[in-house]
Design an enzyme around this catalytic site. Structure first.
Site, PDB file in Angstrom:
ATOM      1  N   TRP A 165      37.253  23.698 -13.157  1.00  0.00           N
ATOM      2  CA  TRP A 165      35.921  25.013 -13.566  1.00  0.00           C
ATOM      3  C   TRP A 165      35.012  24.778 -12.778  1.00  0.00           C
ATOM      4  O   TRP A 165      34.084  25.849 -12.386  1.00  0.00           O
ATOM      5  CB  TRP A 165      35.815  24.927 -14.970  1.00  0.00           C
ATOM      6  CG  TRP A 165      34.823  25.844 -15.321  1.00  0.00           C
ATOM      7  CD1 TRP A 165      35.202  27.130 -15.765  1.00  0.00           C
ATOM      8  CD2 TRP A 165      33.512  25.659 -15.505  1.00  0.00           C
ATOM      9  NE1 TRP A 165      33.898  27.699 -16.219  1.00  0.00           N
ATOM     10  CE2 TRP A 165      32.937  26.878 -15.941  1.00  0.00           C
ATOM     11  CE3 TRP A 165      32.618  24.517 -15.431  1.00  0.00           C
ATOM     12  CZ2 TRP A 165      31.788  27.205 -16.350  1.00  0.00           C
ATOM     13  CZ3 TRP A 165      31.328  24.891 -15.544  1.00  0.00           C
ATOM     14  CH2 TRP A 165      30.741  26.126 -16.195  1.00  0.00           C
ATOM     15  N   HIS A 166      34.597  23.589 -12.363  1.00  0.00           N
ATOM     16  CA  HIS A 166      33.210  23.412 -11.820  1.00  0.00           C
ATOM     17  C   HIS A 166      33.208  23.668 -10.427  1.00  0.00           C
ATOM     18  O   HIS A 166      32.062  23.938  -9.816  1.00  0.00           O
ATOM     19  CB  HIS A 166      32.810  21.642 -12.000  1.00  0.00           C
ATOM     20  CG  HIS A 166      32.146  21.533 -13.205  1.00  0.00           C
ATOM     21  ND1 HIS A 166      32.983  21.136 -14.182  1.00  0.00           N
ATOM     22  CD2 HIS A 166      30.840  21.330 -13.774  1.00  0.00           C
ATOM     23  CE1 HIS A 166      32.255  20.826 -15.423  1.00  0.00           C
ATOM     24  NE2 HIS A 166      30.840  21.112 -15.224  1.00  0.00           N
ATOM     25  N   GLY A 167      34.234  23.779  -9.759  1.00  0.00           N
ATOM     26  CA  GLY A 167      33.989  24.204  -8.329  1.00  0.00           C
ATOM     27  C   GLY A 167      35.402  24.027  -7.590  1.00  0.00           C
ATOM     28  O   GLY A 167      36.458  23.377  -7.923  1.00  0.00           O
ATOM     29  N   THR A 172      38.624  20.975 -16.471  1.00  0.00           N
ATOM     30  CA  THR A 172      37.044  20.841 -16.541  1.00  0.00           C
ATOM     31  C   THR A 172      36.729  20.549 -15.182  1.00  0.00           C
ATOM     32  O   THR A 172      35.655  21.353 -14.575  1.00  0.00           O
ATOM     33  CB  THR A 172      36.602  19.752 -17.370  1.00  0.00           C
ATOM     34  OG1 THR A 172      37.120  20.043 -18.766  1.00  0.00           O
ATOM     35  CG2 THR A 172      35.059  19.670 -17.525  1.00  0.00           C
ATOM     36  N   GLY A 173      37.301  19.872 -14.358  1.00  0.00           N
ATOM     37  CA  GLY A 173      36.961  19.589 -13.140  1.00  0.00           C
ATOM     38  C   GLY A 173      37.212  20.858 -12.112  1.00  0.00           C
ATOM     39  O   GLY A 173      36.040  21.029 -11.610  1.00  0.00           O
TER      40      GLY A 173
END
Lengths: 469, 569
Positions: free
Chosen positions: A316-318, A313-314
């Site tokens: 995926w964000h950038g 998730t982390g």
């Protein structure tokens, strides 16, 4: 094109709506597909090619999965890999190079890559489609235009929600447009727009003023204001965009999943993530967490699975270490809550102050994470957090601005409104049936729509300050 | 029945809204005879908002020595809002006679003086002609009365029929939906009205596109239409961005939306996008009146000044750099958000250290200005960031203290050399028309608010021997270049180079030196190579003029521009 731009709201949208509502049902998908292509190509036409390529690969990939059932696992593997390679190349390539250089003291030059807008969203949607076909949850779409419409449908193209194919497959084939849907859709759109323009942008301006400075050049109080302002900005920006997407979806007859469900009323981080960016959480749950074994395995494996999901998730964000740490940070709290079985604790009735402490813990956890999320690098995030907690040595003579610079009347009013709107206080406002209440709500919606419009219009005001020298 | 009424109503509305496409107005024309002496530029405008058309489309470089008939055609104007005759760059102050004013072949009787509103001049009406007595090298006259003119138009029947049919078909479809929603679904009228307002409002901004060329309040050109495929057949990959710029600059009610937003912000928080309002002192502080650079940036930028100083030395010229302090430093605001004091203190220390070295002559009149401002003098205009004549006079005196060390024979003027008068006018800016509140428009504050708050009388200076000063315009367009000569002053050649802050200095410096050439170095609407940003452009003027002294007036909060002085070469 951005939803909160004059061109979208007052040029693109009315024309699309006009065409959509004045043509036959058979043409609706074509109109939406062309509109979506124009919407995506508006700022950078060259990225349309990448999206079209992704559509082709996933279209033919799904057909192959459907056709060659015995080899579908291998085919799925290659399709997922191809999709991920797109994502890795455009989003993470330079990040990987940079870290390789740091690690191996090499000198590989970074490439001049600009990330196509919304690539993380449409790649995940495409993956959802091929995996659904692989699992037999839906059939491979024979009509490439319909698949293209699913992947690039403009209301959710740039910032989600990430729609799973099985959720909209039917609606793409046939959907009903009725007064109720249009009415609610318009209301959701206005609410989303005002969340973005009136609240997120105002608080964002405060956060920008603070985060642009060195953490040692403002006081502890200002550091907290920056963190709160950015948290509000993040929530209202993203949930505002999701509201606009859901609203537009309803206007065109689709029903997209809700992406936010008042996350700040959560009493634990686990609950928070059931309410925050729901479409991403459920995507990871369905396509990563469950295939890894989910919760139907040993406790240790479950914790590992949770850790993996939050790390992803982390990422995926950038493509920054701050995002990785952000994911790990949340993962840590989720794992700890799992170890201490907070779900059971939550279910039990508690006294008000216990509930208050739990709310506080949850908001506090997210507030801290927002600093990491917003910071340009970990050094900055660390210094900023040190400032917040009073561990950074500050000299008031070095402060650039006094408190009033960050916090004026408008910011204060916006803050109060934001806090109230973060709770379900006005949740059913747009569904009221009472005549007087309805008049009031509709008038209020028109007022905030007008306020949002004048705010967007003001952004176009660009005086040429030639006399500044 | 209901449906038919709705259909016809919508059809009619669409036909009316699209009338600009099927009614073709014949272009307006203005004719008149003009008689005078010397040469000038003449511009005629039919809109209330004065257009500063940088392209000189309607301007004529005109010889007035004999009576001339002039004609102006206006393709884009259907109905005249007013009649403005703007005469600029006059060579002499002799009267100009205008007669036989004709609008679209309708001749006007100009026998009522009250119908004319002169600017920078006086007028008289005699024998159906207007005689203008210019007070300056430019004069405007405006015909205030409603213009009765014959408007001729024709209808494009083909387009009219196409639009009517399309409007009818569209209305049929829409009315079908309306009837479907209202009859079949029996939905609430409240929601129905709400949706109708929403959808109508969506179409408002695109219902009219401003076709003008400039936004006066923003002092810039409006973005031009860039087609998707240009005339050479090339695809415009930036079409989306170009369209956004074009639409953002031109949508219907844009200025009203902006004014409304700014008024609201101003009323709630006493601030606007570009500035802050201090209620106690009734003063507006534009954001750029606060800014300070950190000392490292200052030092980097000042390298350009050192280079320039070396250059001047090599050409035997004395360079004096006058730095205009920020308004917020001199008139300390009670909106005390910006504590850039440390940067300012660092800057002061740096300036003092430079002044001690006595190599580059820098004059920063902050300390004296602050003292005088604290007594209660208005050294900066309340509505904007420029210094008043009082402010400029103090700066001039501080400058002369330094110049006198090298040139003791130059007279420093005192207040006794001037007539002091009071006026509400705000000066300092380009295209200002000397209307108070103009700059606030640029700041995004609604002018009406400014007019409520700012009724200040400012002290103005006029030299007692003003009539003996010769002024000649040397640059056309927007450099504000002027040549001054005053025989009673010390015999030196001076170039006064500077920003808008140097404008008020022209009230003082030309009376201290015999020959002064004034160049405004920040202008709009000039080509890059004509701009006074790079040394090459300065060099041309310097080598031509061969000055003894250069006075370089810069603004503290924008010294970053100095970098370009040598970088661009």
């Amino acid at each position: 094109m951005l939803f909160s731009s004059m061109t979208f709201i007052y040029f693109f949208l009315p024309i699309v709506i006009l065409l959509y509502f004045t043509t036959k049902k058979e043409l609706h998908n074509t109109i939406l597909l062309i509109a979506s292509m124009i919407f995506y190509a508006w700022d950078e036409p060259k990225y349309l090619v990448i999206m079209l390529l992704s559509i082709f690969i996933n279209y033919f990939g799904a057909i192959l999965i459907d056709k060659y059932k015995t080899q579908k696992k291998q085919i799925l593997f290659w399709i997922i890999l191809t999709n991920l390679l797109f994502l890795i190349y455009f989003k993470y390539f330079n990040f990987i190079i940079e870290n390789c250089n740091n690690l191996f003291h090499s000198n590989i030059s970074a490439l001049d890559i600009v990330m196509p807008i919304g690539i993380s969203f449409y790649i995940f949607q495409a993956l959802s489609y091929v995996i659904d076909v692989y699992r037999g949850e839906c059939k491979a779409q024979k009509d490439i235009y319909k698949l293209a419409l699913y992947i690039c449908l403009f209301p959710q193209l740039i910032s989600g929600p990430i729609i799973k194919y099985h959720d909209v497959a039917e609606a793409i084939d046939s959907r009903e447009i009725n007064f109720e849907k249009v009415k609610i859709g318009v209301k959701r759109f206005i609410i989303g727009l005002s969340k973005k323009v009136l609240i997120a942008n105002t608080m964002g301006a405060v956060a920008d003023k603070i985060f642009v400075q060195d953490p040692s050049s403002f006081s502890h109080a200002v550091a907290w204001i920056g963190s709160v302002a950015y948290t509000i900005q993040l929530y209202f920006d993203f949930s505002g965009y999701s509201d606009m997407a859901v609203g537009l979806g309803l206007i065109f007859g689709f029903k997209f999943m809700e992406n936010f469900n008042y996350p700040f009323v959560a009493k634990s981080v686990t609950e928070f993530w059931r309410r925050w960016h729901i479409s991403l959480s459920t995507w990871f749950k369905q396509y990563v967490y469950i295939p890894l074994g989910g919760s139907r395995c040993s406790k240790l494996k479950k914790l590992r699975n949770l850790g993996i999901v939050f790390l992803l998730t982390g990422i995926w964000h950038g493509a920054e270490w701050t995002f990785v740490v952000w994911g790990i940070y949340h993962g840590f709290f989720i794992i700890m809550e799992n170890i201490f079985n907070i779900k059971e604790f939550e279910k039990k009735p508690h006294k008000w102050y216990v509930n208050a402490i739990m709310h506080f813990y949850c908001v506090f956890e997210f507030l801290i994470s927002c600093v990491i999320f917003r910071a340009d690098n970990m050094k900055y995030a660390w210094d900023y957090l040190m400032n917040m907690f009073g561990f950074l040595h500050l000299n008031s003579e070095n402060f650039n601005y006094s408190f009033g610079y960050y916090f004026d009347k408008i910011v204060f009013i916006t803050f109060i409104v934001a806090v109230l709107c973060s709770t379900p206080l006005f949740k059913n406002m747009i569904y009221v049936q009472n005549k007087n209440a309805k008049v009031f709500v509709n008038l209020w919606l028109l007022v905030i729509f007008y306020l949002s419009t004048i705010s967007i219009a003001s952004d176009t005001y660009n005086p040429f300050i030639y006399f500044r020298f | 029945m209901k449906r038919n009424i709705i259909t016809i109503t919508i059809t009619l509305i669409i036909i009316i809204v699209t009338c600009r496409y099927w009614i073709i107005f014949n272009p307006m024309s203005v004719d008149f005879d003009i008689l005078g002496k010397g040469k000038c530029n003449i511009d005629v405008q039919l809109k209330k908002e004065t257009s500063y058309n940088f392209n000189d489309i309607t301007k004529i470089y005109f010889n007035l020595n004999t009576s001339k008939h002039v004609r102006f055609d206006f393709e884009d104007i259907k109905i005249p809002e007013c009649l403005k005759i703007i005469i600029t760059e006059l060579e002499t102050n002799n009267p100009i006679e205008i007669k036989n004013i004709t609008l679209n072949s309708k001749k006007y009787k100009v026998n009522e003086l009250k119908n004319f509103y002169p600017k920078k001049g006086r007028i008289a009406v005699k024998n159906n002609s207007v005689i203008i007595y210019p007070e300056d090298n430019a004069v405007n006259i405006e015909y205030n009365k409603n213009l009765k003119t014959s408007i001729s138009a024709k209808i494009n029947f083909k387009l009219f029929i196409i639009i009517s049919i399309l409007a009818f078909l569209l209305s049929c479809k829409l009315s079908k939906y309306v009837v479907y929603f209202s009859i079949i679904e029996k939905k609430s009228r409240i929601d129905y009205i709400f949706l109708a307002i929403f959808f109508v409002f969506l179409f408002v901004p695109m219902s009219y596109i401003n076709e003008g060329e400039i936004a006066k309040k923003e002092n810039r050109f409006l973005a031009k239409w860039q087609p998707l495929i240009n005339k050479e057949g090339k695809f415009n990959y930036k079409f989306g961005k170009d369209f956004n710029n074009w639409f953002n600059d031109r949508f219907c009610l844009r200025q009203n939306f902006v004014n409304c937003r700014n008024s609201l912000t101003f009323l709630i928080a006493n601030k606007c996008e570009k500035g802050f309002f201090d209620k106690d002192t009734q003063t507006i502080y534009p954001v750029w009146s606060f800014g300070h650079y950190d000392i490292t940036t200052v030092k980097t930028n000042f390298k350009a000044l050192f280079h320039f100083n070396e250059y001047c030395k090599a050409h035997n010229i004395k360079l004096y750099v006058l730095i205009a302090p920020n308004k917020a430093d001199v008139h300390t605001t009670k909106c005390n958000f910006v504590k850039d004091n440390n940067k300012h203190i660092d800057f002061l220390d740096y300036i003092h250290s430079l002044q001690e070295k006595d190599d580059l002559k820098i004059i920063y009149p902050f300390e004296r200005m602050k003292k005088i401002a604290d007594i209660g003098f208005l050294l900066y205009f309340k509505t904007e960031h420029h210094w008043t004549d009082d402010g400029a006079f103090i700066a001039y005196q501080e400058l002369m203290k330094v110049i006198n060390k090298d040139f003791p024979d130059v007279k420093t003027l005192t207040i006794n050399d001037y007539d002091i008068f009071y006026n509400k006018k705000v000066r300092g800016d380009f295209l200002r028309d000397f209307n108070y509140g103009q700059d606030c428009g640029k700041m995004g504050i609604y002018d009406n608010i400014c007019r409520i708050y700012h009724k200040e009388d400012y002290r103005y200076y006029r030299h007692k021997d003003f009539n003996n000063l010769n002024e000649t315009i040397i640059f056309k367009k927007y450099h504000f270049g002027k040549m001054y000569s005053y025989d009673k002053a010390a015999d030196y050649r001076v170039i006064l180079l500077g920003t808008s802050q140097s404008e008020n200095l022209t009230e003082f410096i030309p009376f201290s030196f015999k020959n002064v050439k004034r160049i405004r170095n920040n202008s709009v609407g000039v080509k890059e190579d004509e701009e006074f940003k790079i040394i090459k452009r300065y060099e041309k003027e310097i080598l031509d003029y061969k000055p003894d002294i250069i006075i370089f007036c810069i603004t503290l909060n924008n010294i970053e521009r100095l970098r370009k002085l040598f970088e661009m070469e």
